[in-house]
Design a protein around this motif. Structure first.
Motif, short mmCIF file in Angstrom:
data_model
loop_
_atom_site.label_atom_id
_atom_site.label_comp_id
_atom_site.label_asym_id
_atom_site.label_seq_id
_atom_site.Cartn_x
_atom_site.Cartn_y
_atom_site.Cartn_z
N LEU A 31 1.12 7.96 -5.51
CA LEU A 31 -0.15 8.57 -5.89
C LEU A 31 -0.44 9.81 -5.04
N GLY A 32 -0.15 9.67 -3.75
CA GLY A 32 -0.37 10.80 -2.84
C GLY A 32 0.55 11.97 -3.17
N THR A 33 1.80 11.61 -3.54
CA THR A 33 2.76 12.66 -3.90
C THR A 33 2.31 13.40 -5.17
N ILE A 34 1.87 12.59 -6.17
CA ILE A 34 1.39 13.19 -7.41
C ILE A 34 0.17 14.07 -7.15
N MET A 46 0.83 -1.21 0.00
CA MET A 46 0.00 0.00 0.00
C MET A 46 0.86 1.26 0.00
N ALA A 47 2.01 1.17 0.70
CA ALA A 47 2.91 2.32 0.72
C ALA A 47 3.47 2.59 -0.67
N SER A 106 -2.20 19.23 -6.69
CA SER A 106 -3.00 20.16 -5.90
C SER A 106 -2.26 21.47 -5.69
N CYS A 107 -0.95 21.36 -5.41
CA CYS A 107 -0.14 22.58 -5.23
C CYS A 107 -0.08 23.39 -6.52
#
Length: 528
Positions: free
Chosen positions: A488-491, A481-482, A496-497
């Motif tokens: 995916l979370g980083t992307i 999961m990591a 978002s930024c």
């Protein structure tokens, strides 16, 4: 049949009785827990293996006095337990933390007395001694796996109950918290969302307590009593040494759970064909016109330890019944009603097997529940501690019996539950249905023990039955999961930024344009 044919059959029977198997193995059985019920389970395994022709050495708290195997009793363990003089009913309101602390103290004293025993010392000091396998009863005592390291042989764990979370993790069995309730709960396999939350919290909490409260003690004991072995095999690696696990359970009396091939459910293996009842008991059971109720709180709880008020309540209620009551009671009990018969010991399986036994009043221990299921007798359970609540609730959820809270026992509640269990035909109907499920197996549990023990020895630990040893993180796919979600979370975060910056820039540009338009307008207004 001709006389010659009959003689041939007789000769075959005699040969079968005396011929030992082609391979007779040497097996060490370690069961130091000072409880009769635990000893009975271990002794049943010993008897099964001895009957198969194997050479068994048995280390236990109780004296066996059986010439069929080598016996190393440790009476000091029982003496220590008797000196504590603990009333089992006081454990009713014990928390999980207090219970684990109590078990830790028990294991420390048990291991101490075992390794200080002269017979055990001589056994361990004999360098010529070899074993083909070690079987130990797992009861919060992982350090005993050290026997397998010492004798360099496969080790098999015997679980007296459905395996706790730590043992499942040690043997790589999936926990399946969504469908398998923890032994410390009373949930069924069909749990609600909130029950699954509680089940997860209890299971994780129990694992944390076992790891941080009990494991340090086990590590210290392992290093103290197996000093040479602990240098070769660390405690962490010790947990990976279990080749197979024999579990005293069955889906018909618990829950269906996912198990690996090296984990075998053998519930009911300790039950033999009952011996003939003593003549006086047989006469009582045969002549009871309205049937018999059998009342026993097991081997660890003593009915004599109940309060005087509770004893009076029970006797008054039992005295109003039409049935004959056989009560296993450890002392003389004055003012006993005519229909209540007191004995210090009762042949439990013989009584349950009798067709005139209508109800079994029990504490809900795993052996009592298993025997009630085996003989198809409805159960009235009064659980006190440990796995008893789980066992009793499982049977109640199936409709096999009723659970009565110990703290809620009154004359009215006790009589109502007895009459409900006796008069409602559904309890007997379900008991017989569950009995059929329990007995309908491809192989007798006793034969399963023999086969799997021999198979583990023949295949030098049966590594083909065990999956690769993984870390807890890998077992729960946390690392997977990591790998998936961190990128995916980083992307997503970068995206978002980027959007946020674009929005901010656009707002700034719009703000500048507005200010440029507003300035001339203000000048014009000033001129006017």
């Amino acid at each position: 049949m001709s006389p010659n044919g009959g003689l041939f059959v007789l000769l075959c029977c005699l040969v079968g009785a005396f011929v030992t198997p082609a391979c007779s193995y040497k097996i060490l059985m370690v069961c130091p827990v000072p409880a009769r019920s635990h000893n009975n389970l271990c002794r049943a395994v010993v008897d099964v293996l001895v009957d198969r022709g194997h050479e068994v050495t048995f280390i236990s708290a109780f004296t066996a006095k059986d010439p069929k195997f080598r016996d190393y009793p440790i009476p000091a363990i029982l003496t220590h337990k008797e000196q504590q003089n603990q009333n089992g009913f006081q454990l009713l309101n014990t928390s999980i933390v207090e219970g684990l602390k109590s078990l830790t103290d028990l294991q420390k004293s048990t291991v101490k007395y075992m390794f200080e025993n002269e017979g055990v010392k001589k056994l361990l000091a004999d360098k010529s001694e070899k074993f083909d396998a070690v079987i130990f009863e797992h009861f919060f005592n992982e350090m005993l796996i050290g026997f397998g390291v010492k004798y360099d042989c496969p080790i098999i764990a015997l679980s007296p109950v459905t395996p706790m979370s730590l043992l499942s993790i040690m043997t790589n069995n999936p926990l399946s918290l969504a469908t398998v309730p923890n032994l410390m709960t009373t949930f069924t396999a069909k749990m609600t969302l909130w029950q699954r939350v509680i089940n997860t919290v209890v299971s994780v909490g129990q694992e944390v307590l076992e790891r941080f409260l009990m494991q340090p003690v086990q590590i210290a004991l392992y290093e103290e009593y197996f000093p040479e072995e602990s240098k070769r095999v660390s405690y962490h690696d010790l947990m990976k040494r279990i080749s197979a696990m024999l579990v005293n359970s069955h889906p018909s009396i618990g829950v269906a759970r996912p198990l690996l091939p090296h984990t075998i459910e053998i519930g009911g293996y300790h039950i033999k064909d009952p011996e003939p009842l003593p003549e006086d008991l047989k006469k009582i059971l045969d002549s009871a016109k309205n049937g018999v109720i059998y009342f026993s709180m097991g081997s660890n709880l003593k009915s004599s330890d109940m309060s005087l008020e509770l004893k009076s309540t029970l006797l008054k209620t039992l005295g109003t019944l039409k049935q004959t009551v056989l009560w296993k009671y450890e002392e003389v009990l004055p003012q006993t009603p005519k229909n209540v018969i007191i004995r210090k010991w009762m042949p439990q399986t013989g009584i349950l097997a009798h067709p005139n036994t209508k109800l079994f009043i029990s504490h809900g221990g795993i052996l009592s529940c298993t025997e009630a299921t085996h003989f198809g007798v409805p159960l009235l359970a009064i659980p006190i501690f440990g796995d008893q609540n789980f066992n009793a609730k499982s049977l109640e959820n199936r409709g096999h019996g009723i659970v009565l809270n110990f703290n809620n026992i009154t004359e009215a509640s006790f009589k109502w539950t007895i009459e409900e269990a006796l008069q409602n035909p559904n309890y007997l109907k379900v008991a017989k249905e569950v009995q059929r499920l329990f007995l309908d197996r491809p192989m007798r549990p006793r034969d399963m023990i023999v086969y799997h023990v021999e198979h583990v020895i023949r295949t030098k630990g049966a590594p083909h039955l065990s999956p690769p040893q993984l870390s807890r993180c890998s077992q729960l796919l946390i690392d997977v999961m990591a790998v998936i979600f961190i990128p995916l979370g980083t992307i997503f975060a970068l995206f978002s930024c980027l959007i946020w910056k674009c929005c901010c820039r656009k707002k700034k540009e719009q703000g500048k344009e507005t200010s440029v338009v507003e300035k001339p307008t203000k000048k014009k207004q000033k001129k006017q």
